[in-house]
Design a protein around this motif. Structure first.
Motif, PDB file in Angstrom:
ATOM      1  N   ASN A  74       0.820  -1.211   0.000  1.00  0.00           N
ATOM      2  CA  ASN A  74       0.000   0.000   0.000  1.00  0.00           C
ATOM      3  C   ASN A  74       0.857   1.266   0.000  1.00  0.00           C
ATOM      4  O   ASN A  74       2.015   1.242   0.419  1.00  0.00           O
ATOM      5  CB  ASN A  74      -0.945   0.010   1.200  1.00  0.00           C
ATOM      6  CG  ASN A  74      -2.064  -1.010   1.016  1.00  0.00           C
ATOM      7  OD1 ASN A  74      -2.323  -1.438  -0.107  1.00  0.00           O
ATOM      8  ND2 ASN A  74      -2.695  -1.389   2.098  1.00  0.00           N
ATOM      9  N   ILE A  75       0.266   2.341  -0.467  1.00  0.00           N
ATOM     10  CA  ILE A  75       0.985   3.610  -0.593  1.00  0.00           C
ATOM     11  C   ILE A  75       0.400   4.614   0.391  1.00  0.00           C
ATOM     12  O   ILE A  75      -0.805   4.866   0.391  1.00  0.00           O
ATOM     13  CB  ILE A  75       0.840   4.140  -2.037  1.00  0.00           C
ATOM     14  CG1 ILE A  75       1.517   3.160  -3.009  1.00  0.00           C
ATOM     15  CG2 ILE A  75       1.431   5.550  -2.170  1.00  0.00           C
ATOM     16  CD1 ILE A  75       1.149   3.399  -4.449  1.00  0.00           C
ATOM     17  N   GLY A  76       1.251   5.168   1.245  1.00  0.00           N
ATOM     18  CA  GLY A  76       0.797   6.163   2.217  1.00  0.00           C
ATOM     19  C   GLY A  76       0.792   7.541   1.582  1.00  0.00           C
ATOM     20  O   GLY A  76       1.690   7.882   0.811  1.00  0.00           O
ATOM     21  N   TYR A  77      -0.231   8.319   1.895  1.00  0.00           N
ATOM     22  CA  TYR A  77      -0.311   9.653   1.272  1.00  0.00           C
ATOM     23  C   TYR A  77      -0.599  10.775   2.279  1.00  0.00           C
ATOM     24  O   TYR A  77      -0.835  11.912   1.875  1.00  0.00           O
ATOM     25  CB  TYR A  77      -1.357   9.650   0.157  1.00  0.00           C
ATOM     26  CG  TYR A  77      -2.792   9.513   0.638  1.00  0.00           C
ATOM     27  CD1 TYR A  77      -3.302   8.289   1.024  1.00  0.00           C
ATOM     28  CD2 TYR A  77      -3.627  10.627   0.724  1.00  0.00           C
ATOM     29  CE1 TYR A  77      -4.599   8.158   1.477  1.00  0.00           C
ATOM     30  CE2 TYR A  77      -4.929  10.509   1.168  1.00  0.00           C
ATOM     31  CZ  TYR A  77      -5.411   9.273   1.543  1.00  0.00           C
ATOM     32  OH  TYR A  77      -6.695   9.155   1.988  1.00  0.00           O
ATOM     33  N   GLY A  78      -0.546  10.467   3.559  1.00  0.00           N
ATOM     34  CA  GLY A  78      -0.780  11.540   4.540  1.00  0.00           C
ATOM     35  C   GLY A  78      -0.781  10.988   5.941  1.00  0.00           C
ATOM     36  O   GLY A  78      -0.746   9.771   6.148  1.00  0.00           O
ATOM     37  N   CYS A  79      -0.773  11.864   6.908  1.00  0.00           N
ATOM     38  CA  CYS A  79      -0.915  11.429   8.302  1.00  0.00           C
ATOM     39  C   CYS A  79      -1.369  12.615   9.144  1.00  0.00           C
ATOM     40  O   CYS A  79      -1.216  13.765   8.748  1.00  0.00           O
ATOM     41  CB  CYS A  79       0.390  10.873   8.856  1.00  0.00           C
ATOM     42  SG  CYS A  79       1.683  12.091   9.153  1.00  0.00           S
ATOM     43  N   LYS A  80      -1.917  12.300  10.298  1.00  0.00           N
ATOM     44  CA  LYS A  80      -2.292  13.367  11.230  1.00  0.00           C
ATOM     45  C   LYS A  80      -1.043  13.975  11.855  1.00  0.00           C
ATOM     46  O   LYS A  80       0.018  13.353  11.887  1.00  0.00           O
ATOM     47  CB  LYS A  80      -3.136  12.775  12.357  1.00  0.00           C
ATOM     48  CG  LYS A  80      -4.554  12.462  11.957  1.00  0.00           C
ATOM     49  CD  LYS A  80      -5.300  12.013  13.201  1.00  0.00           C
ATOM     50  CE  LYS A  80      -6.602  11.344  12.830  1.00  0.00           C
ATOM     51  NZ  LYS A  80      -7.221  10.709  13.980  1.00  0.00           N
ATOM     52  N   GLY A  81      -1.187  15.170  12.375  1.00  0.00           N
ATOM     53  CA  GLY A  81      -0.102  15.805  13.097  1.00  0.00           C
ATOM     54  C   GLY A  81      -0.062  15.338  14.533  1.00  0.00           C
ATOM     55  O   GLY A  81      -0.985  14.682  15.007  1.00  0.00           O
ATOM     56  N   CYS A  82       1.013  15.679  15.230  1.00  0.00           N
ATOM     57  CA  CYS A  82       1.208  15.172  16.591  1.00  0.00           C
ATOM     58  C   CYS A  82       1.621  16.328  17.503  1.00  0.00           C
ATOM     59  O   CYS A  82       2.630  16.988  17.279  1.00  0.00           O
ATOM     60  CB  CYS A  82       2.286  14.106  16.525  1.00  0.00           C
ATOM     61  SG  CYS A  82       2.806  13.498  18.107  1.00  0.00           S
ATOM     62  N   ILE A  83       0.790  16.578  18.501  1.00  0.00           N
ATOM     63  CA  ILE A  83       1.034  17.686  19.431  1.00  0.00           C
ATOM     64  C   ILE A  83       1.162  17.100  20.832  1.00  0.00           C
ATOM     65  O   ILE A  83       0.273  16.390  21.280  1.00  0.00           O
ATOM     66  CB  ILE A  83      -0.155  18.673  19.398  1.00  0.00           C
ATOM     67  CG1 ILE A  83      -0.303  19.297  18.011  1.00  0.00           C
ATOM     68  CG2 ILE A  83       0.002  19.746  20.462  1.00  0.00           C
ATOM     69  CD1 ILE A  83      -1.612  20.063  17.830  1.00  0.00           C
ATOM     70  N   GLU A  84       2.273  17.389  21.494  1.00  0.00           N
ATOM     71  CA  GLU A  84       2.415  16.906  22.878  1.00  0.00           C
ATOM     72  C   GLU A  84       2.701  18.082  23.797  1.00  0.00           C
ATOM     73  O   GLU A  84       3.636  18.843  23.565  1.00  0.00           O
ATOM     74  CB  GLU A  84       3.539  15.874  22.975  1.00  0.00           C
ATOM     75  CG  GLU A  84       3.638  15.279  24.369  1.00  0.00           C
ATOM     76  CD  GLU A  84       4.788  14.291  24.519  1.00  0.00           C
ATOM     77  OE1 GLU A  84       5.032  13.492  23.609  1.00  0.00           O
ATOM     78  OE2 GLU A  84       5.455  14.350  25.566  1.00  0.00           O
ATOM     79  N   ILE A  85       1.872  18.234  24.820  1.00  0.00           N
ATOM     80  CA  ILE A  85       2.013  19.388  25.731  1.00  0.00           C
ATOM     81  C   ILE A  85       1.905  18.940  27.187  1.00  0.00           C
ATOM     82  O   ILE A  85       1.068  18.110  27.533  1.00  0.00           O
ATOM     83  CB  ILE A  85       0.907  20.435  25.467  1.00  0.00           C
ATOM     84  CG1 ILE A  85       0.826  20.780  23.978  1.00  0.00           C
ATOM     85  CG2 ILE A  85       1.156  21.707  26.270  1.00  0.00           C
ATOM     86  CD1 ILE A  85      -0.415  21.565  23.603  1.00  0.00           C
TER      87      ILE A  85
END
Ligand SMILES: [Zn+2]
Length: 373
Positions: free
Chosen positions: A161-172
């Motif tokens: 499969n081909i990946g075309y995006g992802c969610k962002g990651c915020i750590e606080i």
């Protein structure tokens, strides 16, 4: 070495990171290997930290940029074989990093050696992806305004499969103060733990209201929480007859693009203040945005892949991947992830990659290397 031998060789060189081990031996091996096998190509080390370096292979003014990481997670419990001793069995190679992503590296490097390095090309081999993204951050810092490729391929992916995006990651991390009082009358004080958890729940509600898109909806995970009676710097009272007046917590927000770290902080502060508490400290560890490439722009990659695999779909990787940093650095350049596969158990015991997949993936990489960008 062919792609199968090279996969085994790479598995046998530890490249996880802890107090005594890092990627240095792997970097030395690959640097020598590439120097020996690639002609008319620049091969340089990019210092990242101490003895730890990225390797950059380049020719001309890169139109195609390929990236892959060489570190693995630390060996976990539960292996039925020695994780650093590759075993070939039933059409699979087992070993630490087989699937994530030494198999892909071996397939790509073999494709590069057999095909020859194309004109206007760059290959970043980087460190620390499974830890703090130091390798990718270093690369982005130095190359931000220096290169302008038309396409970026991350070979860190789960083929076919081909990946075309992802969610962002915020750590606080947040530190919250309330007000103590008599435990027999809990509302005589402001319980810092209680208002913190309520603020996190509220945040979740708000993120839900912001809605879903192609990347799904933004989520929040309360990853850590500690609180009690604020005695002094490091001491927290644990007795039941106190109302907790201090709390510290860490949240991890996976954003689909509709919220960033600043907005998350504002939402939490508002919610804590509404409950008469006070946020006295906030610390952002990650503020990484999402990434998404239009599928139409990378249909050609699907066509190439479909010649080798009957089933190939566009998919969104499960977690954050640092291809996003390149996407952002290069003004939303078209990016895709495609790795050797099938394989399984990444980050777990008995990780494996299919032998057949290595060879198919090499052939697909060769087709990509022949393409004009
Ligand atoms: Zn990976």
């Amino acid at each position: 070495m062919n792609e199968i031998e090279l996969t085994k060789k790479l598995i046998s060189i530890p490249s996880y990171v802890d107090k005594t081990t890092d990627e240095s031996i792997m970097v030395r091996f690959l640097y020598d290997y590439l120097k020996e096998n690639l002609k008319d190509t620049e091969i340089n080390l990019q210092k990242v930290e101490g003895q730890r370096s990225n390797i950059i292979v380049s020719k001309g003014n890169p139109k195609l940029l390929v990236v892959g990481h060489i570190d693995t997670v630390q060996p976990r419990n539960g292996w039925n074989t020695d994780p650093l001793r590759p075993i070939e069995k039933d059409g699979k190679i087992l070993g630490l990093g087989a699937n994530d992503m030494k198999g892909s590296l071996a397939s790509f490097i073999t494709a590069l050696v057999e095909n020859g390095v194309p004109e206007d090309f760059m290959f970043l081999i980087y460190i620390d992806e499974e830890y703090d993204f130091l390798g990718m951050k270093r690369f982005v810092k130095e190359y931000k305004n220096k290169i302008k490729p038309n396409f970026v391929l991350s070979i860190d992916g789960g083929g076919p499969n081909i990946g075309y995006g992802c969610k962002g990651c915020i750590e606080i991390t947040f530190k919250v103060l309330g007000k103590t009082g008599h435990a027999a009358s809990p509302l005589s004080g402001i319980n810092a733990i209680r208002i913190s958890t309520q603020a996190v729940n509220k945040l979740e509600e708000k993120l839900n209201k912001l809605g879903s898109n192609e990347l799904g909806k933004s989520t929040v995970n309360l990853a850590y929480l500690k609180g009690g009676l604020n005695l002094d710097e490091d001491e927290i009272g644990k007795q039941g007859n106190n109302i907790a007046d201090i709390a510290e917590f860490v949240i991890d927000v996976r954003t689909n693009g509709n919220v960033d770290a600043k907005e998350v902080i504002n939402m939490v502060i508002k919610s804590i203040e509404k409950q008469n508490g006070k946020v006295v400290e906030t610390k952002i560890r990650h503020n990484l945005s999402f990434w998404k490439t239009d599928q139409k722009e990378i249909n050609w990659l699907k066509s190439i892949t479909k010649e080798k695999y009957s089933k190939c779909n566009f998919e969104l990787p499960f977690g954050y991947i640092d291809t996003q940093m390149i996407w952002e650095m290069l003004n939303k350049v078209n990016c895709a992830t495609f790795g050797a596969g099938p394989g399984g158990n990444q980050h777990a015991s008995d990780e494996w990659i299919s032998v057949n997949g290595l060879t198919k993936t090499k052939a697909i990489y060769k087709e990509i290397l022949k393409r004009k960008f």
